[in-house]
Design a protein around this motif. Sequence first.
Motif, short mmCIF file in Angstrom:
data_model
loop_
_atom_site.label_atom_id
_atom_site.label_comp_id
_atom_site.label_asym_id
_atom_site.label_seq_id
_atom_site.Cartn_x
_atom_site.Cartn_y
_atom_site.Cartn_z
N SER A 49 -5.35 -17.95 -5.74
CA SER A 49 -5.20 -16.58 -6.23
C SER A 49 -4.70 -15.67 -5.13
CB SER A 49 -6.53 -16.05 -6.78
OG SER A 49 -7.45 -15.86 -5.74
N VAL A 50 -4.11 -14.56 -5.56
CA VAL A 50 -3.64 -13.52 -4.65
C VAL A 50 -4.11 -12.19 -5.20
CG1 VAL A 50 -1.65 -12.40 -3.60
CG2 VAL A 50 -1.57 -14.85 -4.08
N ASP A 51 -4.85 -11.43 -4.41
CA ASP A 51 -5.34 -10.12 -4.82
C ASP A 51 -4.80 -9.06 -3.87
OD1 ASP A 51 -6.99 -11.06 -6.94
OD2 ASP A 51 -8.47 -11.68 -5.44
N GLN A 52 -4.22 -8.01 -4.42
CA GLN A 52 -3.78 -6.88 -3.62
C GLN A 52 -4.91 -5.86 -3.61
OE1 GLN A 52 -0.38 -4.79 -5.16
NE2 GLN A 52 -0.08 -3.64 -3.28
N VAL A 53 -5.38 -5.52 -2.42
CA VAL A 53 -6.50 -4.61 -2.27
C VAL A 53 -6.00 -3.36 -1.59
CG1 VAL A 53 -8.80 -4.32 -1.29
CG2 VAL A 53 -8.05 -6.58 -2.04
N LEU A 54 -6.18 -2.21 -2.22
CA LEU A 54 -5.78 -0.94 -1.62
C LEU A 54 -6.85 -0.51 -0.64
CD1 LEU A 54 -4.42 0.71 -4.84
CD2 LEU A 54 -3.08 -0.09 -2.93
N VAL A 55 -6.42 -0.11 0.54
CA VAL A 55 -7.37 0.19 1.60
C VAL A 55 -7.64 1.67 1.79
CG1 VAL A 55 -6.97 -1.94 2.87
CG2 VAL A 55 -5.53 0.03 3.32
N TYR A 56 -6.99 2.53 1.03
CA TYR A 56 -7.20 3.96 1.18
C TYR A 56 -7.86 4.53 -0.08
CZ TYR A 56 -4.24 3.65 5.26
OH TYR A 56 -3.73 3.31 6.48
N THR A 68 -3.69 -4.41 1.58
CA THR A 68 -3.96 -5.67 2.27
C THR A 68 -4.05 -6.72 1.16
OG1 THR A 68 -5.36 -6.75 3.89
CG2 THR A 68 -6.46 -5.38 2.29
N TYR A 69 -3.76 -7.93 1.48
CA TYR A 69 -3.77 -9.00 0.48
C TYR A 69 -4.84 -10.02 0.84
CZ TYR A 69 0.55 -7.26 -1.50
OH TYR A 69 1.49 -6.48 -2.13
N HIS A 70 -5.55 -10.47 -0.18
CA HIS A 70 -6.54 -11.54 -0.03
C HIS A 70 -6.00 -12.74 -0.80
CE1 HIS A 70 -9.93 -8.36 0.59
NE2 HIS A 70 -9.08 -8.43 1.59
N ILE A 71 -5.76 -13.81 -0.07
CA ILE A 71 -5.20 -15.02 -0.66
C ILE A 71 -6.27 -16.10 -0.58
CG2 ILE A 71 -3.39 -16.76 -0.48
CD1 ILE A 71 -1.66 -14.60 0.90
N ARG A 72 -6.51 -16.74 -1.71
CA ARG A 72 -7.50 -17.81 -1.77
C ARG A 72 -6.79 -19.15 -1.98
NH1 ARG A 72 -12.74 -16.21 -1.94
NH2 ARG A 72 -13.12 -14.04 -2.42
N LEU A 73 -7.34 -20.16 -1.34
CA LEU A 73 -6.84 -21.52 -1.49
C LEU A 73 -7.92 -22.37 -2.14
CD1 LEU A 73 -5.17 -22.05 2.02
CD2 LEU A 73 -4.12 -21.23 -0.09
N CYS A 78 -13.45 -19.38 1.65
CA CYS A 78 -13.15 -18.09 2.26
C CYS A 78 -11.90 -17.50 1.63
CB CYS A 78 -12.93 -18.27 3.77
SG CYS A 78 -11.49 -19.28 4.15
N PHE A 79 -11.55 -16.28 2.05
CA PHE A 79 -10.25 -15.74 1.65
C PHE A 79 -9.46 -15.39 2.90
CE2 PHE A 79 -13.04 -12.03 1.72
CZ PHE A 79 -12.29 -11.08 2.40
N PHE A 80 -8.16 -15.48 2.78
CA PHE A 80 -7.26 -15.24 3.90
C PHE A 80 -6.67 -13.85 3.75
CE2 PHE A 80 -7.67 -19.72 3.29
CZ PHE A 80 -7.82 -20.21 4.57
N GLN A 81 -6.83 -13.03 4.76
CA GLN A 81 -6.37 -11.64 4.71
C GLN A 81 -5.01 -11.51 5.37
OE1 GLN A 81 -9.05 -8.46 5.90
NE2 GLN A 81 -7.36 -7.53 7.00
#
Length: 170
Positions: A49-56, A68-73, A78-81
Amino acid sequence: MKHILRTIWDSQFLFFLSLVFIGGIYLLVKRPDVKSKSDLIEINGTLKSVDQVLVYFKKIKKTENDSTYHIRLNEFPCFFQVSYKKWDSKSFSKNAKYGDRITFNISKNDLESLFKFNERVRTFSIKSNDKVYLSVDSGLKGFGKGYFEYSVILIPLILLIIIVSYRLKK
């Protein structure tokens, strides 16, 4: 009454500065010790999965740079930032499909974090389907030298010293 309000304000401000100082130390300790390519290790996996996370906050205009993006394998809990301005996020979102093989470069210090559920692991490169979306060189440049962490430690520390020494002189 004015003296009591001043004392309350000072104590709350000092408490806030202390929290910021401790937070800065935490950020510095959690920061991977990466200076060159030799400090990195390659990780391979299957895109889950790929999640786009807004940081503001909501009031600030949101752009691609605010994300920032959180990518899961599939292979790791864990998730990869990924949060670099120089990575090709639009092309990655368009071309990468679930189940694709992904290659990351991560800090050797983060090897233990790979097997912890919901632990954040910073990526320094992204490659999928023979296309490089973030090169190792760009990832290392975007990582910076830690000046933010040092400023989050030093500014509150200096203010704490000034305020406490001023109050002690009174």
